[in-house]
Enzyme design. Structure first.
Site, PDB file in Angstrom:
ATOM      1  N   ALA A  17     -39.138  12.531   4.355  1.00 32.10           N
ATOM      2  CA  ALA A  17     -40.433  12.885   4.932  1.00 32.10           C
ATOM      3  C   ALA A  17     -41.376  11.685   4.942  1.00 32.10           C
ATOM      4  O   ALA A  17     -41.252  10.764   4.125  1.00 32.10           O
ATOM      5  CB  ALA A  17     -41.063  14.030   4.136  1.00 32.10           C
ATOM      6  N   GLY A  24     -35.590  14.144   2.681  1.00 30.30           N
ATOM      7  CA  GLY A  24     -35.328  14.978   3.842  1.00 30.30           C
ATOM      8  C   GLY A  24     -34.114  14.545   4.635  1.00 30.30           C
ATOM      9  O   GLY A  24     -33.443  15.370   5.264  1.00 30.30           O
ATOM     10  N   GLU A  41     -31.364  16.134   2.889  1.00 31.19           N
ATOM     11  CA  GLU A  41     -31.403  17.577   3.113  1.00 31.19           C
ATOM     12  C   GLU A  41     -30.885  17.956   4.495  1.00 31.19           C
ATOM     13  O   GLU A  41     -30.255  19.001   4.667  1.00 31.19           O
ATOM     14  CB  GLU A  41     -32.826  18.089   2.900  1.00 31.19           C
ATOM     15  CG  GLU A  41     -33.200  18.119   1.416  1.00 31.19           C
ATOM     16  CD  GLU A  41     -34.687  18.293   1.162  1.00 31.19           C
ATOM     17  OE1 GLU A  41     -35.050  19.139   0.325  1.00 31.19           O
ATOM     18  OE2 GLU A  41     -35.488  17.585   1.800  1.00 31.19           O
ATOM     19  N   GLU A  85     -37.461  12.883  -4.747  1.00 32.10           N
ATOM     20  CA  GLU A  85     -38.760  13.552  -4.743  1.00 32.10           C
ATOM     21  C   GLU A  85     -39.398  13.593  -6.119  1.00 32.10           C
ATOM     22  O   GLU A  85     -40.628  13.514  -6.258  1.00 32.10           O
ATOM     23  CB  GLU A  85     -38.614  14.980  -4.183  1.00 32.10           C
ATOM     24  CG  GLU A  85     -38.277  15.046  -2.707  1.00 32.10           C
ATOM     25  CD  GLU A  85     -36.789  15.042  -2.410  1.00 32.10           C
ATOM     26  OE1 GLU A  85     -36.411  15.356  -1.278  1.00 32.10           O
ATOM     27  OE2 GLU A  85     -35.991  14.713  -3.323  1.00 32.10           O
TER      28      GLU A  85
END
Length: 263
Positions: free
Chosen positions: A65, A114, A117, A137
């Protein structure tokens, strides 16, 4: 401004490329929204049967992100952050996971946060030998938010997943393969060819059957075995009534008959 997602079609396969190489292909809100719109178009395009997803440049698939952007949402409070950041990212990975056409990640470099992910959510993944994965994170004081606390333990097992979720340490493509995060590792220069070859092996089959298999596997994964078998029966019944099934069965029987006659 350049396109955030580069899109081209090669035969029946769409190649989508995250296109923020100067930001390590970070997932800005605008990029995610653009990707979702393109997936909507591809789903309705009968000429496209599979998707290959990769990153622009030589360094990253996606570093995750866009921290500078979502930190502004966080400063506005948890309700805004959940709405603008978490729900958007979770909708993206859920869309990929349930997409009726196979999505293959061609992981060409960094796949952090991300980016990792997305790799967890898509149906299949091929990794370059230069790829690197991480769940970093925790280093910025947050939990993974695009499904990483849920999909990685399901792929890798609870203890193996927690090692990386709790430490934030990077891991190699070999480790990603061992944990079930990627299907294979290839030399960097062969990455896209390998991803397209895998897509070709799928798209030669009935597109309807491919979609039914994806639906059965995705919906059945997180329910009891009896519920999963009910989903499997439902998908079979829907497929058995189609011309695709009748044609494939007739072709198989014809081949078998010829082999017997030659035998």
């Amino acid at each position: 401004m350049s396109d955030l997602i580069l899109s081209e079609t090669r035969g029946a396969i769409a190649l989508l490329t995250f296109n923020r190489p100067n930001k390590l292909n970070a997932l800005s809100y605008a990029l995610i929204d653009r990707l979702m719109a393109i997936l909507d178009r591809i789903e309705d395009d009968a000429n496209v049967s599979a998707v290959v997803l990769t990153g622009a440049g030589d360094r990253a698939f996606s570093a995750g992100a866009d921290i500078a952007e979502f930190s502004e949402s966080v400063r506005c409070g948890p309700d805004i952050a959940v709405k603008e950041f978490v729900r958007r990212g979770q909708a993206m990975t859920a869309r990929m996971e349930a997409f009726p056409k196979p999505i293959i990640a061609a992981v060409n470099g960094i796949a952090f946060g991300g980016g990792c992910e997305i790799t967890e959510a898509v149906h299949l993944a091929v990794a370059s030998e230069r790829a690197t994965f991480a769940k970093p994170e925790i280093a910025i004081g947050i939990t993974p938010t695009f499904g990483g606390t849920q999909r990685l333990p399901r792929l890798a097992g609870r203890k193996r997943a927690l090692e990386y979720l709790l430490t934030g340490d990077p891991f190699s493509p070999r480790r990603a393969y061992e944990m079930g995060l990627v299907n294979r590792i290839v030399p960097h220069e062969e990455l896209l060819d390998a991803a397209f070859a895998l897509a070709d092996r799928i798209t030669r089959h009935s597109h309807l059957a491919v979609a039914r298999v994806i639906t059965a596997a995705t919906r059945g994964l997180n329910v009891s075995i009896s519920e999963g078998l009910a989903i499997e029966r439902e998908q079979f019944a829907r497929m058995a009534a189609t011309a695709d099934t009748r044609e494939a069965l007739d072709a198989w029987l014809a081949r078998a008959s010829r082999q017997v006659q030659r035998g």
